[in-house]
Design an enzyme around this catalytic site. Sequence first.
Site, short mmCIF file in Angstrom:
data_model
loop_
_atom_site.label_atom_id
_atom_site.label_comp_id
_atom_site.label_asym_id
_atom_site.label_seq_id
_atom_site.Cartn_x
_atom_site.Cartn_y
_atom_site.Cartn_z
N CYS A 234 33.05 43.56 33.27
CA CYS A 234 34.27 43.01 33.86
C CYS A 234 34.01 41.74 34.66
O CYS A 234 34.95 41.08 35.13
CB CYS A 234 34.96 44.07 34.72
SG CYS A 234 35.22 45.61 33.85
N HIS B 252 39.58 40.32 38.89
CA HIS B 252 39.53 41.21 37.73
C HIS B 252 40.59 42.30 37.92
O HIS B 252 40.70 42.88 39.01
CB HIS B 252 38.13 41.82 37.61
CG HIS B 252 38.09 43.01 36.70
ND1 HIS B 252 38.64 43.00 35.44
CD2 HIS B 252 37.59 44.27 36.89
CE1 HIS B 252 38.47 44.20 34.90
NE2 HIS B 252 37.85 44.98 35.75
N ASN C 109 43.30 47.77 32.33
CA ASN C 109 42.02 47.12 32.65
C ASN C 109 41.30 46.77 31.35
O ASN C 109 40.76 47.65 30.69
CB ASN C 109 41.18 48.07 33.52
CG ASN C 109 39.78 47.55 33.82
OD1 ASN C 109 39.29 46.63 33.16
ND2 ASN C 109 39.12 48.14 34.79
#
Length: 330
Positions: free
Chosen positions: A121, A255, A286
């Site tokens: 990420c 993020h 996500n």
Amino acid sequence: MALLTRTGAPYSRILGVGKALPSRVVDNEEMCTYIDSSDEWIRKRTGIVERRWVAEGESVETLARDASLEAIANSGISAADIDLVIVSTVSYFHQTPGLAPKLAHELGAVGAAAYDISAACAGFSYAVAQADALIRAGAATHALIVGAETLSKLTDLSDRSTAFLFADGAGAAVIGPSEVNGVSPVVWGSDGEGGPSIQQTMDWAGAVQDNAWPYIAMDGQHVFRWATGFVATAALDVLAQSGLTADDLDAFIPHQANNRITDAMLRQLKLPKHVKVARSIIRYGNNSAASIPIAMSEMLATGEAKSGDTALIIGFGAGLVYAGQIITLP
Ligand SMILES: CC(C)(COP(=O)(O)OP(=O)(O)OC[C@H]1O[C@@H](n2cnc3c(N)ncnc32)[C@H](O)[C@@H]1OP(=O)(O)O)[C@@H](O)C(=O)NCCC(=O)NCCS
């Protein structure tokens, strides 16, 4: 004999961004057919209302291509001008060759240096750091950087501690030379000791041997504490190393791990009210390395942020790894 060296542009900046989302919308109601949960619990704990998963005919490759085409179109250069392609992904299941050379060929970035990175990420910010440094070093002129993921393929749909979180998507940016600085020094690092808190359950060799499929397992509370403590402090360091304060920011694009992590970071950073905050996790979940460029594209497309705005980006995730910069929006 002294070796020759090269220097590049004085600075770099992002010239254009693009995004690609899969067509299949998976809402919390559908999610609750896989795990014992509720729409209310998922919204409250993460902010997520729905996420996207790839459908038939869609893949990490098609998402990477579509996001790249949009980024190139928005950057005002042609694919042939791109001499560096970096793809950040943890869900391209072809070990070698990487996705980047294939993507470069498909896009017409003929002969570009091209490689994949695995920084989960944090991948987009890792790629920004590399592209910026390589452009200033004279090793590249125009870089295409892509975060592309199909985390749905690495999600155990019976695991109620992860299934609601992970999603698919791709985001891309073209970074090129600039006379004014559009990318700050990176603040980045890793904590391998914390690695087991988000990891693939087994390696591919073990999976073949056991006739099993690896998934991403997570100690959510450990990750939450690390992100809201250590990573939030790193975000403050990004500001300090850029010579800016929170008042100088127009946008905060962390993020998209979890809305509660974003909220905790906001409190630590003491961002003033005028700073626009990315919340694309609500509709897209996500999607790891893709989340920052997707959120950035969306904020620019909706007018929530505008060209020339100053944004703090920070990625963090499996590794554990993190990286953040201040960038000027294209
Ligand atoms: C994953 C996360 C949302 C879980 O929330 P949590 O509060 O830590 O959850 P816990 O495991 O402590 O469980 C708390 C309660 O919720 C319940 N619960 C756990 N998962 C649930 C689910 N999917 N649906 C409904 N209830 C659930 C538990 O049973 C427990 O119930 P109890 O209090 O009655 O015992 C949270 O840890 C988190 O956001 N972590 C960060 C993860 C992240 O962002 N990762 C990506 C980084 S790149």
